[in-house]
Each structure stands twice: as structure tokens, then as C-alpha cells.
Write an enzyme that holds these catalytic residues in place. Structure first.
Site, PDB file in Angstrom:
ATOM      1  N   SER A 146      -4.019 -40.112 -31.095  1.00  0.00           N
ATOM      2  CA  SER A 146      -4.957 -39.823 -30.021  1.00  0.00           C
ATOM      3  C   SER A 146      -6.358 -39.524 -30.589  1.00  0.00           C
ATOM      4  O   SER A 146      -6.929 -40.387 -31.240  1.00  0.00           O
ATOM      5  CB  SER A 146      -4.398 -38.682 -29.165  1.00  0.00           C
ATOM      6  OG  SER A 146      -5.084 -38.610 -27.953  1.00  0.00           O
ATOM      7  N   ASP A 222       1.896 -44.003 -21.192  1.00  0.00           N
ATOM      8  CA  ASP A 222       1.013 -42.933 -21.665  1.00  0.00           C
ATOM      9  C   ASP A 222       0.080 -42.529 -20.520  1.00  0.00           C
ATOM     10  O   ASP A 222      -0.632 -43.375 -19.956  1.00  0.00           O
ATOM     11  CB  ASP A 222       0.214 -43.479 -22.859  1.00  0.00           C
ATOM     12  CG  ASP A 222      -0.637 -42.436 -23.553  1.00  0.00           C
ATOM     13  OD1 ASP A 222      -1.252 -41.607 -22.859  1.00  0.00           O
ATOM     14  OD2 ASP A 222      -0.709 -42.484 -24.796  1.00  0.00           O
ATOM     15  N   HIS A 255       2.695 -40.172 -24.186  1.00  0.00           N
ATOM     16  CA  HIS A 255       1.699 -39.771 -25.189  1.00  0.00           C
ATOM     17  C   HIS A 255       2.254 -38.736 -26.175  1.00  0.00           C
ATOM     18  O   HIS A 255       1.547 -38.305 -27.067  1.00  0.00           O
ATOM     19  CB  HIS A 255       0.495 -39.160 -24.445  1.00  0.00           C
ATOM     20  CG  HIS A 255      -0.755 -39.037 -25.270  1.00  0.00           C
ATOM     21  ND1 HIS A 255      -1.469 -40.130 -25.726  1.00  0.00           N
ATOM     22  CD2 HIS A 255      -1.455 -37.954 -25.710  1.00  0.00           C
ATOM     23  CE1 HIS A 255      -2.528 -39.723 -26.406  1.00  0.00           C
ATOM     24  NE2 HIS A 255      -2.544 -38.406 -26.421  1.00  0.00           N
TER      25      HIS A 255
HETATM   26  N1  LIG Z   1      -2.341 -31.990 -21.305  1.00  0.00           N
HETATM   27  C1  LIG Z   1      -2.551 -31.614 -22.672  1.00  0.00           C
HETATM   28  C2  LIG Z   1      -3.598 -32.544 -23.227  1.00  0.00           C
HETATM   29  C3  LIG Z   1      -3.643 -32.465 -24.685  1.00  0.00           C
HETATM   30  C4  LIG Z   1      -2.652 -33.378 -25.371  1.00  0.00           C
HETATM   31  O1  LIG Z   1      -1.878 -34.132 -24.768  1.00  0.00           O
HETATM   32  N2  LIG Z   1      -2.690 -33.283 -26.658  1.00  0.00           N
HETATM   33  C5  LIG Z   1      -1.897 -34.179 -27.482  1.00  0.00           C
HETATM   34  C6  LIG Z   1      -2.841 -34.914 -28.386  1.00  0.00           C
HETATM   35  S1  LIG Z   1      -4.129 -35.708 -27.423  1.00  0.00           S
HETATM   36  C7  LIG Z   1      -0.920 -33.398 -28.319  1.00  0.00           C
HETATM   37  O2  LIG Z   1      -0.522 -33.840 -29.373  1.00  0.00           O
HETATM   38  N3  LIG Z   1      -0.536 -32.200 -27.848  1.00  0.00           N
HETATM   39  C8  LIG Z   1       0.281 -31.304 -28.621  1.00  0.00           C
HETATM   40  C9  LIG Z   1       1.736 -31.602 -28.657  1.00  0.00           C
HETATM   41  O3  LIG Z   1       2.227 -32.468 -27.898  1.00  0.00           O
HETATM   42  O4  LIG Z   1       2.424 -30.999 -29.498  1.00  0.00           O
HETATM   43  C10 LIG Z   1      -3.018 -30.183 -22.731  1.00  0.00           C
HETATM   44  O5  LIG Z   1      -3.794 -29.773 -21.889  1.00  0.00           O
HETATM   45  O6  LIG Z   1      -2.599 -29.483 -23.658  1.00  0.00           O
END
Ligand SMILES: N[C@@H](CCC(=O)N[C@@H](CS)C(=O)NCC(=O)O)C(=O)O
Length: 277
Positions: A146, A222, A255
């Protein structure tokens, strides 16, 4: 440097270290997996992993089962945090700006320009530190997810000759054209869109000095695909420039780290082949 965590893993060891970063002007943590060969003192290639929005060094090392693949290919894997951190570091209440959202660039605008120099950190200071303290060879690969997929593509494209392999999961390929990127670039780089071009993979591909093949995986379910990721823009830019790209659309995947874990073995094979040849 000071150790924070050390765990035996797949015959090697998963560490977390903290250090004072001169480039970022704050304390930083990073994960480092040392395969068995590295623990014996043998020099091993290094794969750098850049995580996405909201992540720290922990997400990748705890959710992706990366250690299994790193052990198989005997690669050192370094997973930095996604921004400078701390009370004295500029921040924003939104999840997509400030701490946890450094976008792997060197900010030019106040208040961000004081600490937000993640490109310099991931491409220069961190590799120098890793190569000084661990048995790392100079063979480097870079990958990410991402915002970190954007970081991996841009870092490799900006440093011809420095990386032997690059790959990305669900990358933000054209930050100048999507809301996540436009918000961050306006804050960190200002309104002059010319300054954005050197931090945008789709723009950089057009004039790349090195045609390092790109491997990109993207889930079709995604939630950020149409608004923020838009892999077709990278496909078109690579076709126009003659830049080698393997873009795989993976039906039904979202995602999350479930997606990353499902295809991470293929990415390690891609890096392992390039880094150990
Ligand atoms: N909806 C999420 C958006 C952020 C998101 O999806 N982050 C991804 C990378 S863009 C991620 O890896 N999140 C941490 C995880 O899944 O461990 C939020 O607000 O925390």
C-alpha cells in the site's frame, strides 16, 4: 542500537532494535530477521519491507509469516516503522497523515520538514546501520504494501543500481492522482505539482534509468482499489515506457495481511532469485 525483542524463529531469529536516528531526529524501531546463516556470521542479502498506513514495525513481523520464507531463502529481512515518532514530532489526528503515514519521502514543508525524511532513512541511514551491525551483503531488495508499496517502487526507481529486486502488494502507484497521495503530498511537499513527480512511481517509470522488473500483486476485492490504488495507471505507464511489469490481479482478495500472507512466498521467490544469483 539497543535490542527490544529477540525470538527464535524458523532456525533464525526475529529481532526488534531501537536506535537514535540522526536523519529523522527521533528514536526509531525496526524489525530484523536473521536467518540461520546470518547467525553463523555468513553475509546474507537483505530484503527491506515497507509497511502501509497506520503500521509500525510490528505489523509485518507478526502477521505475514515472513520468517518462514526468509528462512527458506536465507535472507535478512528489515522492517522499519512507517514514520518518525514521538511527542516532539509533528502529527495529525487523521490516520493517513503524520505519524504512521510518512509516505517514504523527504518533506519540504513545515512543520513536517523537520523530522519527516523517510526516504533518506530507508534508502541511506537504515541500510548503513544494518550493514554495519549485521552480517549483511550489499545485495538489497525492497518490497512493501500500500503506502509501503508506493515506497518500495519509488525508492527503487529513485536509486538505480542500489536494489537488485523490487515488488509490491496493493501499492499506491500514482499518489499524485489519488486522494491519499494528494493529501499527503500537499502537506509534505506543498502545492507545486512538479515537486510531486519525483515521488510518484507512474511518473518515475517514464524516465527510469534502470529497467528493474516490477512484481505487483493486487486483490480485486480490495476496498481501496478504485479510489486510491489504480494499478491500471502503472500498467499503462510501464507499457508506454517499455518497463517490465508483472501485475497479478488476485480474485477475491482484499487489502489485508491475509492477502499478503497468501502470496508472500511468490515475492520471496522473486527476491531470492535476484538476490542470490
Ligand atoms: N481502515 C484502516 C486503513 C488503514 C489500513 O488499511 N492500513 C493498512 C495499510 S494501508 C494496514 O496494513 N493496516 C494494518 C494491518 O492490517 O495490520 C484504518 O483506519 O486503520
Amino acid at each position: 542500537m539497543e535490542p527490544v525483542e529477540q525470538h527464535a524463529s524458523y532456525g533464525g531469529r526475529q529481532d526488534v532494535w531501537k536506535h537514535a536516528s540522526a536523519v529523522l531526529g527521533c528514536e526509531m524501531r525496526f524489525g530484523v530477521y536473521l536467518p540461520e546463516a546470518a547467525l553463523r556470521g555468513e553475509r546474507c542479502p537483505v530484503l527491506y519491507w515497507l509497511s502501509g498506513l497506520t503500521c509500525t514495525e510490528q505489523n509485518f513481523i507478526t502477521k505475514a509469516d515472513a520468517q518462514r520464507h526468509a528462512a527458506r531463502h536465507q535472507l535478512i529481512v528489515v522492517a522499519p516503522d512507517t514514520s518518525p515518532r514521538g511527542d516532539g514530532v509533528a502529527d495529525d489526528p487523521a490516520y493517513d497523515l503524520g505519524q504512521g503515514a510518512g509516505f517514504y519521502l523527504d518533506a519540504t514543508q513545515p512543520p513536517w520538514s523537520r523530522h519527516y525524511r523517510m526516504q533518506d532513512y530507508v534508502a541511506q541511514e537504515l541500510p548503513a546501520l544494518v550493514e554495519q551491525h549485521f552480517p549483511a551483503s550489499e545485495a538489497r531488495g525492497i518490497a512493501g504494501h500500500s503506502m509501503g508499496g508506493h515506497g518500495a517502487l519509488v525508492t527503487a526507481l529513485r536509486h538505480p543500481g542500489r536494489y537488485r529486486s523490487v515488488s509490491a502488494f496493493s501499492p499506491i502507484v500514482a499518489p499524485s492522482q489519488v486522494p491519499w497521495g494528494q493529501k499527503a503530498f500537499t502537506a509534505y511537499l506543498g502545492d507545486d505539482r512538479n515537486a510531486w513527480r519525483e515521488w510518484d512511481a507512474v511518473d518515475l517509470v517514464a524516465t527510469a534509468k534502470e529497467r528493474l522488473p516490477l512484481l505487483v500483486d493486487q486483490g480485486t476485492d480490495d476496498e481501496f482499489l478504485q479510489q486510491h490504488l489504480r494499478p491500471e495507471l502503472l500498467r499503462d505507464a510501464c507499457a508506454a515506457a517499455g518497463h517490465p511489469l508483472t501485475l497479478r490481479l488476485q480474485p477475491g482478495y482484499d487489502h489485508s495481511y491475509y492477502f499478503i500472507a497468501s502470496f508472500l512466498g511468490d515475492h520471496f521467490a522473486h527476491h531470492g532469485t535476484a538476490l542470490r544469483s
